[in-house]
Design an enzyme around this catalytic site. Structure first.
Site, PDB file in Angstrom:
ATOM      1  N   LYS B  87      -8.153  -5.852  -4.216  1.00 33.96           N
ATOM      2  CA  LYS B  87      -6.857  -5.995  -3.547  1.00 33.96           C
ATOM      3  C   LYS B  87      -6.999  -6.080  -2.035  1.00 33.96           C
ATOM      4  O   LYS B  87      -7.773  -5.342  -1.427  1.00 33.96           O
ATOM      5  CB  LYS B  87      -5.967  -4.791  -3.871  1.00 33.96           C
ATOM      6  CG  LYS B  87      -5.468  -4.725  -5.313  1.00 33.96           C
ATOM      7  CD  LYS B  87      -4.576  -3.510  -5.484  1.00 33.96           C
ATOM      8  CE  LYS B  87      -4.293  -3.197  -6.956  1.00 33.96           C
ATOM      9  NZ  LYS B  87      -3.348  -4.134  -7.569  1.00 33.96           N
ATOM     10  N   GLY B 241      -2.863  -0.489 -14.681  1.00 33.76           N
ATOM     11  CA  GLY B 241      -3.358   0.253 -13.533  1.00 33.76           C
ATOM     12  C   GLY B 241      -3.676   1.673 -13.909  1.00 33.76           C
ATOM     13  O   GLY B 241      -4.722   1.973 -14.497  1.00 33.76           O
TER      14      GLY B 241
END
Lengths: 193, 298
Positions: B87, B241
């Site tokens: 990310k 996640g």
């Protein structure tokens, strides 16, 4: 028309189904072992080979497909599918199994990680030049002399096969299903008649 | 003469979107170390997202959340054979440059991290590595695609273990696409204005009825039935996640969500893998949230 299965556990199943239908084949998505019954051919699509390998085992398709391969079912593996059919996998997981139906060794991500993924024209014997889409593609490193090499690509280190056939088993490093050119699928389907 | 591919065909839109196509029907799992990455690969993940803290911990700890330490990303790359994603902060193109230099396979320009630019997202066309971006509605999805995103995921509300926001975003995107698909060509100009999206992309969605890139689901998926739900609502793959490594039994939870993603239409299969699975992550009711991550990005 031949009935062609597309292994539908994970990966780009939809594009194979669409291409096969567009050239007139009857198509069945295969998620369970009994769906192999009555097929004239099977495509093992692109995806992640470790994921598809696990799902083949848990679904029971692995054992059934081993029998079908021995019983002359025509099977065509593209990208991850090629890895699953190869007799030897280089740079794979230590415990990665395969059907060992193609007598060749294949290196996972042999053309590099995603940043090196590329497109290039590929000349297929008896067909002509088709677009080759190579995505984290496996590279065929060594192959038995009785493997029929239908197309090669030189990535700066000599010619390596990218489309092969060995009796009833076919393999391909690139993704013919990602383009509108259907000639590689036609080649496979025509051989089923 | 040695062959070198035409540079214009390395990192083409087709090979970038093509990798997303290869991930369809799979589960992408957040991992914070090589041990978790190995568990994810063993369980059948199609890719891992390498990050320092899962979203529920980011939410708990507060502070500024940034790109992960390159060393940690490299350790994970050395551990698994599947694609490794990482990310970057919204608008932080220098973090994205670092991630590209690390050869990550996909960059997630993510609202889970603290935004670095409150006006501009990264110009993603300039990168060879493909990008995934979050969206809460069709206009946002098309703006990200216009900037070069090759994969769209619902934002959901990361770190809550609550699937309600992901469902809202998927339903919104799909119903807006259905409206475009049914619209008269003359209506598309006003609809593009209303969506705040480029006309050419609006016309493409109107013609095909779907996004020009794959649509995955993220944000709050924490059980096999959650995965089945969002796939039945039109998602083509799932990001999980906190839901795996914050559950009672991460190995079984990871395996179960992989099975449920493949066999999402087979209720018997989803039942089988859900049985005796232990507790999913505790989760948060979204109405009680102080910080909504989905509101980051525009």
């Amino acid at each position: 028309m031949p009935l062609v299965g597309v292994l539908a556990l994970q990966g780009d199943v939809r594009e194979h189904v669409a291409t096969l239908r567009s050239i007139g084949a009857d198509v069945r998505e295969v998620k369970r072992a009994e769906q192999l019954d009555g097929l004239d051919g099977l495509i093992v699509p692109g995806g992640e080979s470790t994921t598809i390998a696990r799902l083949l085992t848990t679904s029971g398709i692995r054992a059934a497909l081993e029998k079908s391969l021995a019983g002359d079912l025509a099977v065509f593996g593209t990208c991850a599918g090629l890895i699953l059919l190869a007799s030897e996998i280089l740079d794979g997981r230590a415990d990665q199994w395969s059907f060992a139906a193609l007598p060749l060794s294949v290196r996972r991500n042999g053309y590099g990680r995603q940043i090196a993924s590329f497109e290039t024209p590929v000349t297929v014997a008896g067909v002509g030049t088709v677009p080759g889409v190579f995505i984290r593609a496996p590279k065929i490193e060594t192959w038995s002399s009785d493997v029929e090499v239908l197309a090669t690509h030189d990535h700066g280190d000599g010619n390596h096969p990218v489309l092969v056939r060995y009796a009833n088993v076919w393999g391909c490093s690139f993704h013919p299903e990602l383009t509108s050119d259907d000639r590689v699928h036609r080649l496979f389907v025509d051989a089923l008649r | 003469m040695s062959f070198s591919p035409d540079p214009s065909t390395v990192g083409s839109a087709l090979v970038k979107r093509g990798l997303a196509d290869m991930l369809r029907g799979g589960v992408i799992m957040d991992v914070v170390n090589p041990e978790q990455a190995k568990i994810a690969e063993d369980a059948g993940a199609v890719a891992v997202m390498a990050l320092e803290r899962v979203p529920s911990d980011i939410r708990r700890d507060g502070g500024v959340a940034r790109m992960s330490d390159p060393q940690m990303i490299q350790e994970i790359q050395a551990t698994v054979t599947i694609p490794v994603m990482a990310k970057a902060r919204i608008g932080h193109f220098a973090e994205a440059q670092v991630l590209q230099s690390l050869d990550v396979d996909y960059i997630d320009e993510s609202e889970v991290l603290t935004p670095a630019d409150e006006e501009h997202h990264i110009d993603k066309w300039g990168f060879t590595v493909p990008f995934v971006c979050g969206a809460t509605n069709l206009g946002e999805a098309l703006r990200r695609i216009a900037e070069g995103a090759c994969l769209i995921r619902s934002k959901g509300e990361a770190g809550t273990g609550n699937v309600v926001e992901a469902v809202r975003h998927l339903r919104t995107i799909n119903s807006q696409m259905r409206r475009l698909h049914a619209a008269d060509a003359a209506e598309l100009y006003a609809m593009a204005k209303e969506l705040g999206a480029p006309l050419a992309l609006v016309q493409e969605v109107a013609a095909t009825g779907k996004l020009p890139v794959p649509l995955f689901c993220a944000g709050g998926i924490s059980t096999p039935a959650d995965a089945s739900l969002v796939l039945q609502l039109g998602a083509e793959a799932v990001f999980v996640g906190s839901g795996i490594f914050k559950s009672d039994d991460p190995v079984r939870m990871a395996e179960a969500i992989v099975e449920a993603t493949t066999h999402y239409l087979d209720a018997d299969a989803v039942t089988k893998v859900s049985t005796g699975l232990g507790a999913a992550m505790k989760g948060i009711e979204t109405a009680s949230l102080e910080q909504r991550l989905a509101e980051r990005g525009w």
